[in-house]
Design an enzyme around this catalytic site. Sequence first.
Site, PDB file in Angstrom:
ATOM      1  N   ASP A  83      29.553 -57.603  17.872  1.00 26.73           N
ATOM      2  CA  ASP A  83      29.097 -56.400  18.580  1.00 26.73           C
ATOM      3  C   ASP A  83      28.014 -56.749  19.585  1.00 26.73           C
ATOM      4  O   ASP A  83      27.365 -57.788  19.503  1.00 26.73           O
ATOM      5  CB  ASP A  83      28.563 -55.353  17.583  1.00 26.73           C
ATOM      6  N   GLU A 178      25.877 -56.109  13.792  1.00 29.51           N
ATOM      7  CA  GLU A 178      24.577 -56.744  13.567  1.00 29.51           C
ATOM      8  C   GLU A 178      23.474 -55.956  14.258  1.00 29.51           C
ATOM      9  O   GLU A 178      22.384 -55.801  13.740  1.00 29.51           O
ATOM     10  CB  GLU A 178      24.600 -58.181  14.097  1.00 29.51           C
TER      11      GLU A 178
HETATM   12 ZN   LIG Z   1      22.267 -60.914  18.387  1.00 32.22          ZN
END
Ligand SMILES: [Zn+2]
Length: 410
Positions: A83, A178
Amino acid sequence: MNTIRLLERFLRYVNIDTRSVFDSPRYPSSEGQRELGRLLVAELTAIGLTDASQDEWGIVMGTLPATPGNESVPMISWCAHMDTSPEASGQNVKPAVIRNYDGQKINLYGNTAITLTLAKHPELAEMCGKTLIVTDGTTLLGADDKAGLAIIMEAIESLCENASSMHGPIRVCFSCDEETGCGADHLNPQKLGTACYTVDGDAGEKINIETFSAAQAIVRVTGQNCHPGAAKGFMINAVRVLSRFIELLPRAIAPETTDERDGFLHPFEMSGDTASATAKVLIRDFETPMLSIRGDFLRSIGKTCELEFPGAKVEIEITEQYLNMRDDLNRDPRSFQLAEQALRNLGKEPIRKLIRGGTDGSRLTAMGVPTPNLSAGAHCMHSVEEWACLEEMETTVQWLCEIAKLWTNE
Ligand SMILES: [Zn+2]
């Protein structure tokens, strides 16, 4: 290693919009992450990893088997996140490649209002002659962490191509979400071997083996409401009590007044009315015991407010978020010692840098897999001024391969 292929991979991955979404009920929080994951599985399979797959959570895993004679070497893993940050648009990323950079300011062709100047980006001064990748000024680049993905993919392929390479089993892990703090939610530490290396963000030859220890406090104030025309001696205004609480937080212990090894208390959200009011406060420090000391300090401020506003109730609920990975890493220091040795073998001196935040690695390390972070050649992340340096990415490809080689002696 193939530099052109490394660059092509990177440009292919930034093409897919994988922005994660805060407070999403879904995991992964965006469909683009699954799409990129499918592409990476296909590429890993084409390289020759027979077990490459994407699980129900969108997480991609695959294993490069050990070279002959190294089957009993401990398995290590290489991890990057798919992401990109929700803080800037990631749709229609149009990267521009600047070869043989001349050291001057950089105009971004899609947004004339933005120029990358040396004043804002002092690292540009060291980039003369290098290959840089920038955005068109309307989106982020996504080098955080697609540079990490490209680096790991290139390291795997170059190990496969090089008949003389020596390594134990290596597991590749590409995670989701994340950036919204959920990166480790569905990772199984048992699948990651003896040590894991995240390749995530940051520039140059940096290794991160320390993060903040982190907790969050929710401060709930209960007052007493009534019609303001008849409030004398009866009303207890929760808005005033909470404001007083925030006022008592020392300004010298704030993110905007601290750096390096200093921790802080950061009130970052508040809401309420006369009857009740709530604030959220981040507690950060590199020394884990300081979390409870700072928590006690918040409680003492709460008591002070209760004394100043008789009848008001101040409750404080503290939740631990993640812990400094240093303490757990030191229990088996091989992960970072071998990484530092590997970079020295390449003729470069590793720079240890503190992370004033957390990583997937902080949680994985706490779960029992020592996980230092290696730099990925990304600069000015989460911004439309984000840029990456191809030569720094190349260094990390070589760095990973050398780490894998050093583990064969363990
Ligand atoms: Zn990162």
